[in-house]
Design a protein around this motif. Structure first.
Motif, PDB file in Angstrom:
ATOM      1  N   ASP A   1      44.554  39.340 -60.357  1.00 36.96           N
ATOM      2  CA  ASP A   1      44.669  39.208 -59.086  1.00 36.96           C
ATOM      3  C   ASP A   1      43.422  38.606 -58.051  1.00 36.96           C
ATOM      4  O   ASP A   1      42.379  38.437 -58.656  1.00 36.96           O
ATOM      5  CB  ASP A   1      44.880  40.751 -58.293  1.00 36.96           C
ATOM      6  CG  ASP A   1      43.644  41.745 -58.658  1.00 36.96           C
ATOM      7  OD1 ASP A   1      42.758  41.104 -58.918  1.00 36.96           O
ATOM      8  OD2 ASP A   1      44.147  43.018 -58.587  1.00 36.96           O
ATOM      9  N   ASP A   2      43.520  38.600 -56.694  1.00 36.75           N
ATOM     10  CA  ASP A   2      42.198  38.189 -56.103  1.00 36.75           C
ATOM     11  C   ASP A   2      40.959  38.841 -56.279  1.00 36.75           C
ATOM     12  O   ASP A   2      39.966  38.349 -56.176  1.00 36.75           O
ATOM     13  CB  ASP A   2      42.757  38.179 -54.474  1.00 36.75           C
ATOM     14  CG  ASP A   2      43.645  37.042 -54.052  1.00 36.75           C
ATOM     15  OD1 ASP A   2      44.035  36.104 -55.113  1.00 36.75           O
ATOM     16  OD2 ASP A   2      44.194  37.380 -53.050  1.00 36.75           O
ATOM     17  N   TYR A   3      41.021  40.211 -56.148  1.00 41.23           N
ATOM     18  CA  TYR A   3      39.756  40.907 -56.495  1.00 41.23           C
ATOM     19  C   TYR A   3      39.423  40.615 -58.009  1.00 41.23           C
ATOM     20  O   TYR A   3      38.022  40.603 -57.856  1.00 41.23           O
ATOM     21  CB  TYR A   3      40.298  42.281 -56.503  1.00 41.23           C
ATOM     22  CG  TYR A   3      38.918  43.548 -56.933  1.00 41.23           C
ATOM     23  CD1 TYR A   3      38.126  43.762 -55.928  1.00 41.23           C
ATOM     24  CD2 TYR A   3      38.631  43.708 -58.142  1.00 41.23           C
ATOM     25  CE1 TYR A   3      37.019  44.623 -56.045  1.00 41.23           C
ATOM     26  CE2 TYR A   3      37.562  44.241 -58.516  1.00 41.23           C
ATOM     27  CZ  TYR A   3      36.609  44.737 -57.471  1.00 41.23           C
ATOM     28  OH  TYR A   3      35.543  45.713 -57.599  1.00 41.23           O
ATOM     29  N   TYR A   4      39.843  40.391 -58.869  1.00 37.62           N
ATOM     30  CA  TYR A   4      39.303  40.097 -60.159  1.00 37.62           C
ATOM     31  C   TYR A   4      38.723  38.474 -60.081  1.00 37.62           C
ATOM     32  O   TYR A   4      37.798  38.234 -60.615  1.00 37.62           O
ATOM     33  CB  TYR A   4      40.484  40.037 -61.283  1.00 37.62           C
ATOM     34  CG  TYR A   4      40.039  39.697 -62.724  1.00 37.62           C
ATOM     35  CD1 TYR A   4      39.709  40.969 -63.470  1.00 37.62           C
ATOM     36  CD2 TYR A   4      39.674  39.012 -63.182  1.00 37.62           C
ATOM     37  CE1 TYR A   4      39.531  40.774 -64.712  1.00 37.62           C
ATOM     38  CE2 TYR A   4      39.231  38.496 -64.456  1.00 37.62           C
ATOM     39  CZ  TYR A   4      39.215  39.709 -65.327  1.00 37.62           C
ATOM     40  OH  TYR A   4      38.872  39.514 -66.361  1.00 37.62           O
TER      41      TYR A   4
ATOM     42  N   VAL B   1      35.506  36.857 -62.137  1.00 37.64           N
ATOM     43  CA  VAL B   1      35.618  35.074 -62.504  1.00 37.64           C
ATOM     44  C   VAL B   1      34.514  34.551 -61.695  1.00 37.64           C
ATOM     45  O   VAL B   1      33.849  33.541 -62.282  1.00 37.64           O
ATOM     46  CB  VAL B   1      37.104  34.552 -62.611  1.00 37.64           C
ATOM     47  CG1 VAL B   1      37.119  33.446 -62.925  1.00 37.64           C
ATOM     48  CG2 VAL B   1      37.929  35.234 -63.293  1.00 37.64           C
ATOM     49  N   ALA B   2      34.606  34.727 -60.564  1.00 38.18           N
ATOM     50  CA  ALA B   2      33.463  33.569 -59.553  1.00 38.18           C
ATOM     51  C   ALA B   2      32.179  34.013 -59.971  1.00 38.18           C
ATOM     52  O   ALA B   2      31.254  33.096 -59.608  1.00 38.18           O
ATOM     53  CB  ALA B   2      33.914  34.073 -58.146  1.00 38.18           C
ATOM     54  N   LYS B   3      31.949  35.093 -60.578  1.00 36.34           N
ATOM     55  CA  LYS B   3      30.628  35.691 -61.133  1.00 36.34           C
ATOM     56  C   LYS B   3      30.183  35.083 -62.470  1.00 36.34           C
ATOM     57  O   LYS B   3      28.939  35.305 -63.081  1.00 36.34           O
ATOM     58  CB  LYS B   3      30.291  37.037 -60.930  1.00 36.34           C
ATOM     59  CG  LYS B   3      30.328  37.452 -59.824  1.00 36.34           C
ATOM     60  CD  LYS B   3      30.052  39.061 -59.615  1.00 36.34           C
ATOM     61  CE  LYS B   3      30.080  39.617 -58.285  1.00 36.34           C
ATOM     62  NZ  LYS B   3      29.743  41.030 -58.220  1.00 36.34           N
ATOM     63  N   CYS B   4      31.031  34.197 -63.190  1.00 31.54           N
ATOM     64  CA  CYS B   4      30.853  33.675 -64.676  1.00 31.54           C
ATOM     65  C   CYS B   4      30.637  32.224 -64.065  1.00 31.54           C
ATOM     66  O   CYS B   4      31.797  31.395 -63.640  1.00 31.54           O
ATOM     67  CB  CYS B   4      31.960  34.144 -65.399  1.00 31.54           C
ATOM     68  SG  CYS B   4      32.346  35.898 -65.675  1.00 31.54           S
ATOM     69  N   ILE B   5      29.608  31.667 -64.639  1.00 35.86           N
ATOM     70  CA  ILE B   5      29.068  30.391 -64.116  1.00 35.86           C
ATOM     71  C   ILE B   5      28.627  29.544 -65.468  1.00 35.86           C
ATOM     72  O   ILE B   5      27.834  29.997 -66.352  1.00 35.86           O
ATOM     73  CB  ILE B   5      28.266  30.205 -63.452  1.00 35.86           C
ATOM     74  CG1 ILE B   5      28.535  31.034 -62.101  1.00 35.86           C
ATOM     75  CG2 ILE B   5      27.413  29.073 -62.862  1.00 35.86           C
ATOM     76  CD1 ILE B   5      27.268  31.302 -61.243  1.00 35.86           C
TER      77      ILE B   5
END
Length: 427
Positions: A290-293, A298-302
């Motif tokens: 979902d959006d929270y995930y 995911v957005a914090k994995c670079i």
């Protein structure tokens, strides 16, 4: 005539007033001079006063950050015990290593020192910094194993670690395991409050909730292999360096993670607000999320082309001294009033305080029941096993440290707590 006298009187009065104002006004504050060097103390930024004027607490500020974006972090440094930062004293920073740090005089905000980080970024020389050209490594004097054990607060050093106890309390200390770690090595609910861990092999924690790292003094967790944190809502404190692949499902990540390999995410990880995972390989996520995930995981994995790396501590395992040395220093085959034992191997039950045991050719096994043992246990060719209520001290054992009893509490004490004279160190 009267007017002239009055004019002279006013002139004298004016001069007196100006003189009074000038003489009573505060004079420019004398700016202290101090030589400050940056170093590494168990993975923390450490600033050491190496010369010049002593600096009173409250009369200096320490700023840290990146480039010109600096923040006042004075309150995140340790405070000198007598309120005066003097030559030879070190302040340790409780936070991630910054790219730049400056020390300024409070009030005038004059820069007193801007310690140079050798090789730049988050990697800096061991404490103290070796003088040399900026950006070029120095040539530090090779240190003996005992010096590293003391300076880096090494709590456990061996090839294996099995902990059936309740908790290990060793903030600002270091555990070095030349092998790996798996779920069966730990009590499922244990909390290992140790700032720094170095593992020479894979770490696979898939079950239970045993946590790693110190919440109060987060440091470094280094894995020379793959890291698996799958089943179990454990806490991981400190920055994590993985020289392999990383699989993350239920764990709570409180610091940055640097993965020199692939990253696989399960359904329920947690990553702190300011933490990130940097990886060089491929990213695998759940097929649907979902959006929270998406925002908080995911957005914090670079993805990065390269990531900062660490290495296993590089120092030779200490050896026992000659039998003659132990004989002249009152070591006995069994525990006596000297509280010092030198034997091929050693097994004893019951409580004991401030003991020093050297098993020069085998294992050490102490404790039993509700016992308490404190001291230094050294097995250069074997392992150390403790069962009992609590152990406090230092363990150096080639084949590992094993806590066999549930509920045991283990507390780190530097070897200097038991042996004040360096000439008396048993290895």
């Amino acid at each position: 005539m009267v007017a002239a006298v009055l004019l002279v009187g006013l002139t004298v009065l004016g001069v007196a007033i100006v003189a009074a104002i000038f003489l009573s006004s505060s004079q420019p504050e004398e700016i202290p001079h101090a030589a400050i060097v940056a170093g590494n103390r168990s993975g923390y930024l450490a600033l050491t006063h190496e010369g010049g004027d002593s600096l009173k607490v409250g009369e200096y500020r320490i700023y840290a950050g990146t480039g010109n974006e600096l923040q006042d972090v004075t309150d995140k440094f340790t405070v000198p015990p007598d309120g005066m930062w003097s030559i030879g004293e070190t302040l340790v920073y409780n936070g991630p290593v910054p790219e730049r740090v400056i020390v300024v005089s409070r009030g005038t905000e004059t820069i007193l020192s801007e310690p140079t980080f050798v090789w730049g970024g988050k990697v800096f020389d061991p404490d103290p910094v070796v003088p040399g050209e900026p950006g070029e490594p120095g040539d530090p004097e090779e240190k003996e194993p005992i010096d590293i054990i003391i300076e880096e607060n090494v709590f456990v050093y061996g090839s294996a670690f099995k902990f059936g106890g309740a908790n290990a309390n060793a903030p600002n200390a270091t555990v070095v395991i030349t092998g790996g770690l798996n779920t069966n090595n730990l009590n499922g609910g244990a909390f290992l409050n140790v700032s720094n861990f170095y593992f020479g092999g894979n770490v696979n924690l898939d079950g239970g909730s045993a946590s790693l790292g110190s919440e109060e003094m987060p440091g470094i967790i280094y894995v020379n292999g793959d890291l698996v944190l799958w089943e179990g809502g454990r806490n991981i404190y400190g920055d994590v360096y993985v020289d392999g692949d990383f699989r993350l499902k239920d764990a709570k990540i409180h610091g940055d993670v640097y993965v020199n390999g692939d990253l696989t995410l399960g359904n329920t990880p947690w990553i702190a607000e300011n933490a990130h995972i940097y990886y060089t390989g491929k990213l695998k996520t759940p097929e649907h999320y979902d959006d929270y995930y998406a925002t908080n995981i995911v957005a914090k994995c670079i993805h990065q082309a390269t990531v900062p790396k660490r290495d296993m501590p590089d120092f030779e395992f200490p050896s026992a001294k000659s039998p003659e040395w132990y004989d002249t220093h009152d070591y006995k085959q069994t525990l006596t009033s000297t509280k010092k034992v030198y034997a091929p191997s050693y097994t004893a039950s019951g409580s004991a305080s401030n003991i020093i045991v050297v098993a020069h050719d085998g294992d050490i096994s102490v404790g039993g029941g509700g016992t308490t043992v404190t001291g230094v246990l050294f097995a250069p060719k074997g392992s150390v096993t403790f069962s009992g209520n609590s152990f406090e001290g230092v363990v150096i054992a080639r084949d590992g440290f094993f806590i066999s009893s549930g509920g045991t509490k283990v507390t780190f004490k530097n070897i200097q707590e038991y042996i004040s004279d360096p000439e008396d160190y048993p290895f």
